[in-house]
Scaffold this motif. Structure first.
Motif, PDB file in Angstrom:
ATOM      1  N   SER A 125      47.093  61.772  54.457  1.00  0.00           N
ATOM      2  CA  SER A 125      45.744  61.662  53.891  1.00  0.00           C
ATOM      3  C   SER A 125      44.664  61.836  54.949  1.00  0.00           C
ATOM      4  N   PHE A 126      44.885  61.285  56.143  1.00  0.00           N
ATOM      5  CA  PHE A 126      43.877  61.403  57.194  1.00  0.00           C
ATOM      6  C   PHE A 126      43.797  62.831  57.720  1.00  0.00           C
ATOM      7  N   GLN A 127      44.938  63.465  57.953  1.00  0.00           N
ATOM      8  CA  GLN A 127      44.942  64.839  58.436  1.00  0.00           C
ATOM      9  C   GLN A 127      44.238  65.768  57.451  1.00  0.00           C
ATOM     10  N   LEU A 128      44.482  65.557  56.172  1.00  0.00           N
ATOM     11  CA  LEU A 128      43.894  66.435  55.171  1.00  0.00           C
ATOM     12  C   LEU A 128      42.397  66.183  55.019  1.00  0.00           C
ATOM     13  N   ALA A 129      41.969  64.933  55.163  1.00  0.00           N
ATOM     14  CA  ALA A 129      40.538  64.660  55.144  1.00  0.00           C
ATOM     15  C   ALA A 129      39.857  65.326  56.339  1.00  0.00           C
ATOM     16  N   THR A 130      40.537  65.302  57.479  1.00  0.00           N
ATOM     17  CA  THR A 130      40.007  65.974  58.665  1.00  0.00           C
ATOM     18  C   THR A 130      39.949  67.482  58.453  1.00  0.00           C
ATOM     19  N   VAL A 230      38.104  51.163  58.845  1.00  0.00           N
ATOM     20  CA  VAL A 230      39.265  51.712  58.144  1.00  0.00           C
ATOM     21  C   VAL A 230      40.381  51.944  59.156  1.00  0.00           C
ATOM     22  N   CYS A 231      41.638  51.849  58.716  1.00  0.00           N
ATOM     23  CA  CYS A 231      42.758  52.176  59.599  1.00  0.00           C
ATOM     24  C   CYS A 231      43.715  53.130  58.897  1.00  0.00           C
ATOM     25  N   THR A 232      44.552  53.778  59.676  1.00  0.00           N
ATOM     26  CA  THR A 232      45.651  54.576  59.151  1.00  0.00           C
ATOM     27  C   THR A 232      46.953  53.910  59.592  1.00  0.00           C
ATOM     28  N   SER A 233      48.066  54.432  59.107  1.00  0.00           N
ATOM     29  CA  SER A 233      49.341  53.850  59.518  1.00  0.00           C
ATOM     30  C   SER A 233      49.654  54.164  60.976  1.00  0.00           C
ATOM     31  N   SER A 234      48.990  55.155  61.563  1.00  0.00           N
ATOM     32  CA  SER A 234      49.261  55.503  62.961  1.00  0.00           C
ATOM     33  C   SER A 234      48.333  54.804  63.953  1.00  0.00           C
ATOM     34  N   ASN A 235      47.192  54.282  63.490  1.00  0.00           N
ATOM     35  CA  ASN A 235      46.297  53.611  64.446  1.00  0.00           C
ATOM     36  C   ASN A 235      46.009  52.162  64.071  1.00  0.00           C
ATOM     37  N   ALA A 236      46.865  51.567  63.227  1.00  0.00           N
ATOM     38  CA  ALA A 236      46.604  50.209  62.735  1.00  0.00           C
ATOM     39  C   ALA A 236      46.507  49.191  63.865  1.00  0.00           C
ATOM     40  N   SER A 237      47.375  49.285  64.875  1.00  0.00           N
ATOM     41  CA  SER A 237      47.319  48.313  65.965  1.00  0.00           C
ATOM     42  C   SER A 237      46.046  48.488  66.785  1.00  0.00           C
ATOM     43  N   THR A 238      45.628  49.734  67.017  1.00  0.00           N
ATOM     44  CA  THR A 238      44.376  49.993  67.735  1.00  0.00           C
ATOM     45  C   THR A 238      43.192  49.425  66.966  1.00  0.00           C
ATOM     46  N   VAL A 239      43.212  49.595  65.646  1.00  0.00           N
ATOM     47  CA  VAL A 239      42.122  49.085  64.811  1.00  0.00           C
ATOM     48  C   VAL A 239      42.101  47.558  64.811  1.00  0.00           C
ATOM     49  N   ASP A 255      47.347  46.808  51.719  1.00  0.00           N
ATOM     50  CA  ASP A 255      48.794  46.753  51.913  1.00  0.00           C
ATOM     51  C   ASP A 255      49.203  45.616  52.833  1.00  0.00           C
ATOM     52  N   GLN A 256      49.815  44.611  52.249  1.00  0.00           N
ATOM     53  CA  GLN A 256      50.255  43.459  53.035  1.00  0.00           C
ATOM     54  C   GLN A 256      51.286  43.847  54.090  1.00  0.00           C
ATOM     55  N   HIS A 257      52.159  44.814  53.782  1.00  0.00           N
ATOM     56  CA  HIS A 257      53.275  45.119  54.685  1.00  0.00           C
ATOM     57  C   HIS A 257      52.808  45.801  55.964  1.00  0.00           C
ATOM     58  N   LEU A 258      51.918  46.779  55.832  1.00  0.00           N
ATOM     59  CA  LEU A 258      51.380  47.408  57.038  1.00  0.00           C
ATOM     60  C   LEU A 258      50.654  46.364  57.888  1.00  0.00           C
ATOM     61  N   GLY A 259      49.882  45.497  57.253  1.00  0.00           N
ATOM     62  CA  GLY A 259      49.170  44.458  57.993  1.00  0.00           C
ATOM     63  C   GLY A 259      50.112  43.500  58.689  1.00  0.00           C
ATOM     64  N   ARG A 260      51.133  43.050  57.970  1.00  0.00           N
ATOM     65  CA  ARG A 260      52.075  42.083  58.541  1.00  0.00           C
ATOM     66  C   ARG A 260      52.894  42.709  59.669  1.00  0.00           C
ATOM     67  N   ASN A 261      53.424  43.894  59.441  1.00  0.00           N
ATOM     68  CA  ASN A 261      54.247  44.542  60.470  1.00  0.00           C
ATOM     69  C   ASN A 261      53.455  44.818  61.740  1.00  0.00           C
ATOM     70  N   ALA A 432      32.344  53.132  58.135  1.00  0.00           N
ATOM     71  CA  ALA A 432      33.659  52.544  58.384  1.00  0.00           C
ATOM     72  C   ALA A 432      34.650  53.601  58.848  1.00  0.00           C
ATOM     73  N   LEU A 433      34.554  54.802  58.290  1.00  0.00           N
ATOM     74  CA  LEU A 433      35.433  55.893  58.706  1.00  0.00           C
ATOM     75  C   LEU A 433      35.107  56.371  60.115  1.00  0.00           C
ATOM     76  N   GLU A 434      33.824  56.414  60.444  1.00  0.00           N
ATOM     77  CA  GLU A 434      33.428  56.820  61.796  1.00  0.00           C
ATOM     78  C   GLU A 434      33.956  55.830  62.838  1.00  0.00           C
ATOM     79  N   ARG A 435      33.929  54.553  62.511  1.00  0.00           N
ATOM     80  CA  ARG A 435      34.497  53.551  63.419  1.00  0.00           C
ATOM     81  C   ARG A 435      35.989  53.799  63.614  1.00  0.00           C
ATOM     82  N   MET A 436      36.668  54.170  62.515  1.00  0.00           N
ATOM     83  CA  MET A 436      38.090  54.476  62.609  1.00  0.00           C
ATOM     84  C   MET A 436      38.333  55.685  63.512  1.00  0.00           C
TER      85      MET A 436
END
Length: 460
Positions: A125-130, A230-239, A255-261, A432-436
């Motif tokens: 989704s992020f690549q395609l938005a870009t 906003v975060c993606t699954s590839s930059n969640a820890s950075t965010v 998504d609880q799982h991405l947040g928890r992991n 929020a997207l620009e911050r991401m």
């Protein structure tokens, strides 16, 4: 392709024989192939599914309750419903050739192969938005994905560009699990507990909202208004690191799982990650638990990735000694912990592309991507952890018939199924997207993308 910001081209995606989930389902149904699916209705034409009672459709999300206000797709012209595969192919290719640079077709990794073959760009989704943002020459962006992705493309594309979702019923049950009214009510309750949006002695706010890309524009707008990101699954820890620099806690949704992991890999204990159930006062917590929290997790999940289990991993290891197990971080924590690696769809793709020796891969993500990767890399053995064929319900609502309709409508001067985000939501959502975009993950080789399990691997 060296960065996650650059999508795969359609030429790359189709350079090897493809594996159609649709054909797999038909082979299973006819007895020509062994196996099982989660619903016989997956064989139904999507316009027949559209005509039924509201729902996400057959597939992984079919049991999820759908909000009453969710968009529905009206009846498309009979000529597209009656057209053969060959006729649709001819018409789509002819329309794309005549439109040229006026239109760009984006295809998500989880789309059926029958649609992906026409995409100018394939990615997450992020690549395609870009990609949408970069194609300033296109008058129309046809997004073969789901609703929140088309909204994000509208946020990042130019005001004169039209973003089209071929089937309006292609939503996302996880994104719908956090609606704006519920999130606003949650925020009000948290502000009462934390004493408002007032910085503490360390200058940090009581809580910073973080939303996954897989959320509505309304939610992204909420996050932007309240100092979040906003975060993606590839930059969640950075965010999350960005958020903790500015806040004492994080409210993470949907998504609880991405947040928890992600938080667990950063050293945050499970006791410091209470769940927020929007149907209960204080999310089902007491005030002390919320004060002690580091990450408040929203009660949401992806129905595709919820299907994966540790028993499936155990079976894969028993039947394939030396198997390399890679799962998406939207999977439940025990599954991520049991896997060898966890990462985004693009991480999974790159891990397979980067394997120099024949390898057996067991993959925990959506079946369309897994079968496509298996077809593209015959030197490897690649299979889905879940033996039951159960694609993303809403991605599967997109069909070549809808794509042909959208393209030929453009030729006739008509924009159908346009997705537009209102200005009052768009401005804070873009913030929020620009911050991401500014919160870039560590460069390749510097840190693991999957810091989502104790078994770490090199970054993308």
């Amino acid at each position: 392709m060296t960065t996650t910001d650059t999508p795969v081209t359609a030429a790359t995606a189709s350079s090897a024989p493809t594996a159609s989930v649709d054909l797999t389902l038909r082979d299973i149904s006819s007895g020509a192939a062994s196996g099982s699916s989660c619903s016989t209705e997956l064989l139904d034409a999507p316009w027949d599914v559209d005509a039924r009672d509201p729902g996400y459709g057959p597939g992984a999300s079919m049991a999820d309750p759908i909000p009453a206000a969710s968009p529905r797709q009206g009846e498309i012209p009979q000529e597209y419903r009656d057209a053969s595969t060959e006729e649709l192919d001819r018409r789509i290719r002819a329309a794309k050739a005549e439109l040229g640079d006026r239109a760009v077709v984006l295809g998500h990794f989880y789309q059926r192969d029958e649609v992906i073959q026409y995409a100018d760009y394939v990615g997450d989704s992020f690549q395609l938005a870009t990609a949408a943002k970069a194609r300033t020459d296109a008058e129309a962006i046809i997004f073969c994905g789901v609703h929140f992705m088309a909204e994000t493309a509208d946020l990042l594309s130019g005001p004169e560009q039209a973003v089209i979702l071929p089937n309006l019923a292609a939503g996302c049950s996880m994104a719908d699990m956090a609606d704006i009214d519920q999130v606003e009510e949650c925020w009000e309750q948290l502000m009462e507990v934390y004493g408002g949006e007032v910085p503490g002695d360390d200058g940090r706010l009581p809580v910073i909202p973080v939303t996954y890309m897989n959320s509505s524009a309304d939610i992204k707008g909420f996050v932007g208004r309240h100092g979040g990101i906003v975060c993606t699954s590839s930059n969640a820890s950075t965010v999350l690191e960005w958020a903790f620099e500015r806040g004492q806690r994080v409210l993470f949704f949907p998504d609880q799982h991405l947040g928890r992991n992600t938080a667990k890999a950063m050293g945050i204990s499970l006791d410091e990650m209470p769940m927020w159930n929007p149907r209960r006062p204080l999310g089902g917590n007491d005030e002390q638990a919320l004060h002690d929290a580091k990450v408040v997790l929203w009660h949401g999940f992806c129905s595709v990735h919820k299907r994966f289990t540790t028993a499936q991993i155990d079976k894969a290891r028993a039947e394939h000694p030396g198997v390399r197990v890679i799962v998406h971080p939207e999977c439940p924590m025990p599954v991520v912990d049991a896997a060898d690696e966890a990462g985004s769809t693009d991480y999974i793709r790159k891990a397979i592309e980067g394997a120099t020796e024949p390898t057996t891969f067991a993959i925990g993500t959506e079946i369309n991507l897994v079968q496509r990767l298996a077809a593209q890399h015959p030197q490897h053995t690649i299979f889905c952890l879940d033996p039951v064929v159960c694609p993303c319900s809403t991605m599967y609502r997109i069909h070549p018939g809808y794509l042909a309709w959208a393209l030929e409508s453009l030729l006739d001067g008509e924009v159908i199924n346009q997705i537009s985000v209102s200005q009052d939501v768009a401005d804070p959502a873009r913030l929020a997207l620009e911050r991401m975009l500014a919160a870039k993950p560590a460069p390749v080789g510097a840190a693991p993308e999957r810091a989502t399990s104790e078994r770490t691997t090199s970054e993308r």
